[in-house]
Design a protein around this motif. Structure first.
Motif, mmCIF file in Angstrom:
data_model
loop_
_atom_site.group_PDB
_atom_site.id
_atom_site.type_symbol
_atom_site.label_atom_id
_atom_site.label_comp_id
_atom_site.label_asym_id
_atom_site.label_seq_id
_atom_site.Cartn_x
_atom_site.Cartn_y
_atom_site.Cartn_z
ATOM 1 N N GLU A 123 -36.365 12.525 -26.583
ATOM 2 C CA GLU A 123 -36.029 11.506 -27.583
ATOM 3 C C GLU A 123 -35.350 10.307 -26.931
ATOM 4 O O GLU A 123 -35.632 9.153 -27.260
ATOM 5 N N SER A 124 -34.461 10.565 -25.987
ATOM 6 C CA SER A 124 -33.822 9.478 -25.244
ATOM 7 C C SER A 124 -34.879 8.647 -24.514
ATOM 8 O O SER A 124 -34.829 7.406 -24.533
ATOM 9 N N SER A 125 -35.834 9.317 -23.904
ATOM 10 C CA SER A 125 -36.900 8.610 -23.179
ATOM 11 C C SER A 125 -37.736 7.756 -24.122
ATOM 12 O O SER A 125 -38.095 6.620 -23.793
ATOM 13 N N ARG A 126 -38.049 8.295 -25.293
ATOM 14 C CA ARG A 126 -38.819 7.522 -26.276
ATOM 15 C C ARG A 126 -38.088 6.233 -26.642
ATOM 16 O O ARG A 126 -38.669 5.143 -26.649
ATOM 17 N N LEU A 127 -36.790 6.357 -26.914
ATOM 18 C CA LEU A 127 -35.992 5.182 -27.268
ATOM 19 C C LEU A 127 -35.885 4.213 -26.095
ATOM 20 O O LEU A 127 -35.962 2.989 -26.278
ATOM 21 N N ARG A 128 -35.706 4.735 -24.907
ATOM 22 C CA ARG A 128 -35.621 3.870 -23.728
ATOM 23 C C ARG A 128 -36.926 3.115 -23.511
ATOM 24 O O ARG A 128 -36.909 1.953 -23.117
ATOM 25 N N ARG A 129 -38.047 3.764 -23.743
ATOM 26 C CA ARG A 129 -39.335 3.063 -23.631
ATOM 27 C C ARG A 129 -39.410 1.930 -24.654
ATOM 28 O O ARG A 129 -39.875 0.835 -24.338
ATOM 29 N N GLU A 130 -38.945 2.196 -25.876
ATOM 30 C CA GLU A 130 -38.985 1.182 -26.935
ATOM 31 C C GLU A 130 -38.182 -0.058 -26.563
ATOM 32 O O GLU A 130 -38.566 -1.165 -26.927
ATOM 33 N N VAL A 131 -37.053 0.122 -25.869
ATOM 34 C CA VAL A 131 -36.217 -1.029 -25.517
ATOM 35 C C VAL A 131 -36.549 -1.572 -24.129
ATOM 36 O O VAL A 131 -35.918 -2.520 -23.675
ATOM 37 N N GLY A 132 -37.532 -0.966 -23.460
ATOM 38 C CA GLY A 132 -37.960 -1.463 -22.158
ATOM 39 C C GLY A 132 -37.088 -1.026 -20.990
ATOM 40 O O GLY A 132 -37.130 -1.642 -19.932
ATOM 41 N N ALA A 133 -36.333 0.034 -21.171
ATOM 42 C CA ALA A 133 -35.453 0.537 -20.100
ATOM 43 C C ALA A 133 -36.193 1.597 -19.284
ATOM 44 O O ALA A 133 -35.841 2.779 -19.297
ATOM 45 N N LEU A 134 -37.225 1.171 -18.561
ATOM 46 C CA LEU A 134 -38.069 2.122 -17.853
ATOM 47 C C LEU A 134 -37.368 2.840 -16.696
ATOM 48 O O LEU A 134 -37.631 4.027 -16.488
ATOM 49 N N PRO A 135 -36.471 2.200 -15.951
ATOM 50 C CA PRO A 135 -35.729 2.999 -14.962
ATOM 51 C C PRO A 135 -34.941 4.133 -15.620
ATOM 52 O O PRO A 135 -34.834 5.227 -15.057
ATOM 53 N N GLY A 136 -34.428 3.896 -16.821
ATOM 54 C CA GLY A 136 -33.737 4.950 -17.565
ATOM 55 C C GLY A 136 -34.681 6.074 -17.963
ATOM 56 O O GLY A 136 -34.298 7.247 -17.984
ATOM 57 N N VAL A 137 -35.930 5.720 -18.269
ATOM 58 C CA VAL A 137 -36.940 6.744 -18.565
ATOM 59 C C VAL A 137 -37.145 7.613 -17.329
ATOM 60 O O VAL A 137 -37.180 8.847 -17.411
ATOM 61 N N ALA A 138 -37.250 6.968 -16.172
ATOM 62 C CA ALA A 138 -37.435 7.721 -14.922
ATOM 63 C C ALA A 138 -36.248 8.647 -14.667
ATOM 64 O O ALA A 138 -36.424 9.794 -14.247
ATOM 65 N N ALA A 139 -35.045 8.167 -14.929
ATOM 66 C CA ALA A 139 -33.850 9.007 -14.753
ATOM 67 C C ALA A 139 -33.903 10.214 -15.675
ATOM 68 O O ALA A 139 -33.591 11.337 -15.263
ATOM 69 N N ASN A 140 -34.314 10.001 -16.917
ATOM 70 C CA ASN A 140 -34.450 11.116 -17.851
ATOM 71 C C ASN A 140 -35.508 12.106 -17.371
ATOM 72 O O ASN A 140 -35.363 13.322 -17.547
ATOM 73 N N MET A 141 -36.559 11.585 -16.772
ATOM 74 C CA MET A 141 -37.632 12.456 -16.304
ATOM 75 C C MET A 141 -37.155 13.382 -15.191
ATOM 76 O O MET A 141 -37.639 14.511 -15.081
ATOM 77 N N VAL A 142 -36.215 12.927 -14.394
ATOM 78 C CA VAL A 142 -35.638 13.814 -13.381
ATOM 79 C C VAL A 142 -34.987 14.999 -14.087
ATOM 80 O O VAL A 142 -35.185 16.165 -13.703
ATOM 81 N N GLY A 143 -34.215 14.715 -15.126
ATOM 82 C CA GLY A 143 -33.599 15.790 -15.909
ATOM 83 C C GLY A 143 -34.643 16.684 -16.546
ATOM 84 O O GLY A 143 -34.514 17.916 -16.550
ATOM 85 N N LEU A 144 -35.709 16.093 -17.078
ATOM 86 C CA LEU A 144 -36.783 16.883 -17.686
ATOM 87 C C LEU A 144 -37.471 17.774 -16.660
ATOM 88 O O LEU A 144 -37.894 18.891 -16.983
#
Length: 187
Positions: A123-144
């Motif tokens: 869910e955090s990644s979905r929201l980060r994608r919506e706001v354009g925070a793609l490095p944050g998506v990558a950080a979440n993916m490490v956790g995933l």
């Protein structure tokens, strides 16, 4: 009063950034700056007094983050992070909501609640994608990826790390690239 609450929050964030920078440079946990928590608490009180839910959500996030990251106390952090998430959702602050969800996901992972951790991080990644925070998506993916590995989904973990590396490299997020490499060595 507006400048006072914004200044308290900004000063607390600076102290938090110093803590993280010192930890990254030394590899150990530095001593907490005693001024950090009172600054975040003051900001929260001021935002609450003015019924500014957006500001209060951010201040509560930082209080929760301090407890989780600096003090390593998820039990204390979770109520602040959850309230931050709720308030941010009410006012449509997707960035703060995404941050709170990320840290709630980390707490769930640390507690062994892997399905919950996955849901929060996704869910955090979905929201980060919506706001354009793609490095944050990558950080979440490490956790995933760590969650997938803990669930014996190793192929998913490696594929997630491949995608995280591509996103991080495309955005010059060198710290996250290093986190991906570290995760690969553990997974």
């Amino acid at each position: 009063m507006g400048a006072l609450r914004a200044a308290a929050l900004a000063r607390g964030r600076i102290l938090h950034a110093r803590f993280l920078d010192e930890r990254a440079r030394s590899g150990t946990s530095p001593v907490e700056d005693a001024a950090e928590l009172p600054l975040f608490e003051r900001a929260s009180e001021l935002y609450q007094a003015l019924a500014d839910n957006r500001g209060q959500a951010e201040a509560l996030f930082w209080i929760g983050c301090l407890h989780q990251i600096v003090r390593r106390d998820n039990e204390t952090a979770i109520p602040y992070l959850d309230r931050s998430r709720q308030l941010a959702a009410q006012v449509g602050d997707r960035s703060t909501q995404a941050e709170a969800l990320r840290h709630l996901g980390i707490a769930a992972h640390m507690a062994g609640r892997l399905d919950e951790a996955r849901e929060r991080l996704e869910e955090s990644s979905r929201l980060r994608r919506e706001v354009g925070a793609l490095p944050g998506v990558a950080a979440n993916m490490v956790g995933l990826a760590y969650v997938a590995a803990a669930q014996d989904r190793h192929a998913d973990a490696l594929a997630t790390l491949d995608e995280a590396a591509a996103i991080a490299q495309a955005h010059g997020a060198h710290v996250i690239v290093r986190q991906v490499e570290e995760a690969r060595s553990h997974i």
